[in-house]
Write a protein that holds these residues in place. Structure first.
Motif, PDB file in Angstrom:
ATOM      1  N   ALA A   1       1.053   5.881 -10.046  1.00 53.96           N
ATOM      2  CA  ALA A   1       0.459   6.715 -11.086  1.00 53.96           C
ATOM      3  C   ALA A   1      -1.035   6.913 -10.865  1.00 53.96           C
ATOM      4  N   ASP A   2      -1.676   5.997 -10.139  1.00 57.44           N
ATOM      5  CA  ASP A   2      -3.111   6.107  -9.872  1.00 57.44           C
ATOM      6  C   ASP A   2      -3.418   6.988  -8.664  1.00 57.44           C
ATOM      7  N   GLY A   3      -2.381   7.564  -8.038  1.00 55.38           N
ATOM      8  CA  GLY A   3      -2.584   8.471  -6.907  1.00 55.38           C
ATOM      9  C   GLY A   3      -2.643   7.803  -5.549  1.00 55.38           C
ATOM     10  N   THR A   4      -2.394   6.490  -5.509  1.00 53.57           N
ATOM     11  CA  THR A   4      -2.408   5.805  -4.215  1.00 53.57           C
ATOM     12  C   THR A   4      -0.980   5.582  -3.723  1.00 53.57           C
ATOM     13  N   TRP A   5      -0.857   5.570  -2.398  1.00 50.39           N
ATOM     14  CA  TRP A   5       0.436   5.346  -1.759  1.00 50.39           C
ATOM     15  C   TRP A   5       0.556   3.871  -1.402  1.00 50.39           C
ATOM     16  N   GLU A   6       1.719   3.291  -1.691  1.00 52.26           N
ATOM     17  CA  GLU A   6       1.979   1.890  -1.370  1.00 52.26           C
ATOM     18  C   GLU A   6       3.337   1.775  -0.699  1.00 52.26           C
ATOM     19  N   TYR A   7       3.466   0.790   0.166  1.00 51.08           N
ATOM     20  CA  TYR A   7       4.747   0.506   0.777  1.00 51.08           C
ATOM     21  C   TYR A   7       5.754   0.176  -0.324  1.00 51.08           C
ATOM     22  N   GLU A   8       6.932   0.783  -0.267  1.00 51.78           N
ATOM     23  CA  GLU A   8       7.947   0.497  -1.275  1.00 51.78           C
ATOM     24  C   GLU A   8       8.768  -0.711  -0.833  1.00 51.78           C
ATOM     25  N   MET A   9       8.580  -1.789  -1.542  1.00 49.53           N
ATOM     26  CA  MET A   9       9.258  -3.049  -1.229  1.00 49.53           C
ATOM     27  C   MET A   9      10.755  -2.937  -1.469  1.00 49.53           C
ATOM     28  N   ARG A  10      11.485  -3.910  -0.954  1.00 51.90           N
ATOM     29  CA  ARG A  10      12.922  -3.988  -1.227  1.00 51.90           C
ATOM     30  C   ARG A  10      13.137  -4.105  -2.724  1.00 51.90           C
ATOM     31  N   PRO A  11      14.260  -3.588  -3.227  1.00 47.30           N
ATOM     32  CA  PRO A  11      14.505  -3.645  -4.677  1.00 47.30           C
ATOM     33  C   PRO A  11      14.369  -5.036  -5.277  1.00 47.30           C
ATOM     34  N   SER A  12      14.779  -6.052  -4.567  1.00 49.29           N
ATOM     35  CA  SER A  12      14.696  -7.405  -5.119  1.00 49.29           C
ATOM     36  C   SER A  12      13.255  -7.902  -5.240  1.00 49.29           C
TER      37      SER A  12
END
Length: 110
Positions: free
Chosen positions: A52-63
């Protein structure tokens, strides 16, 4: 005998891109909006997810995703599409901007 249920059809992914779909490099510049359940959508670019802050982050595993992280990286569809549209012109691939890619595509035309 049980009646066969009616199949459910649901769109689960949108592609947002400033390059035309027939451009050879189009797939490199795309952002996707992907359904994540419960009317929540993620804005994705490769393995990264827009916050929401406009930064891209690695999407971790669902767990590994905590509620706080999910709250800032999941959106209703309209918001997710708007964020993807805002980010699409900003995509850079190996130092090439969307404008660079469009110029190169024009030079390839016969």
């Amino acid at each position: 005998m049980a009646e066969t249920p009616e199949p459910i059809v649901q769109a689960t992914k949108y592609t947002v891109n400033c390059l035309p779909e027939d451009c050879i490099d189009s797939h490199l510049f795309e952002i996707t909006v992907e359904y994540r359940g419960a009317d929540r959508w993620a804005v994705k670019r490769h393995s990264s997810c827009l916050g929401a802050d406009g930064t891209w982050e690695y999407e971790m595993r669902p767990s590994s995703r905590e509620d706080e992280w999910l709250a800032t990286h999941r959106f209703d569809l309209d918001t997710a599409l708007q964020l993807a549209k805002e980010q699409a012109p900003l995509v850079t691939v190996n130092g090439f901007t969307v404008s660079d890619a469009l110029r190169m595509a024009e030079r390839r035309l016969p």
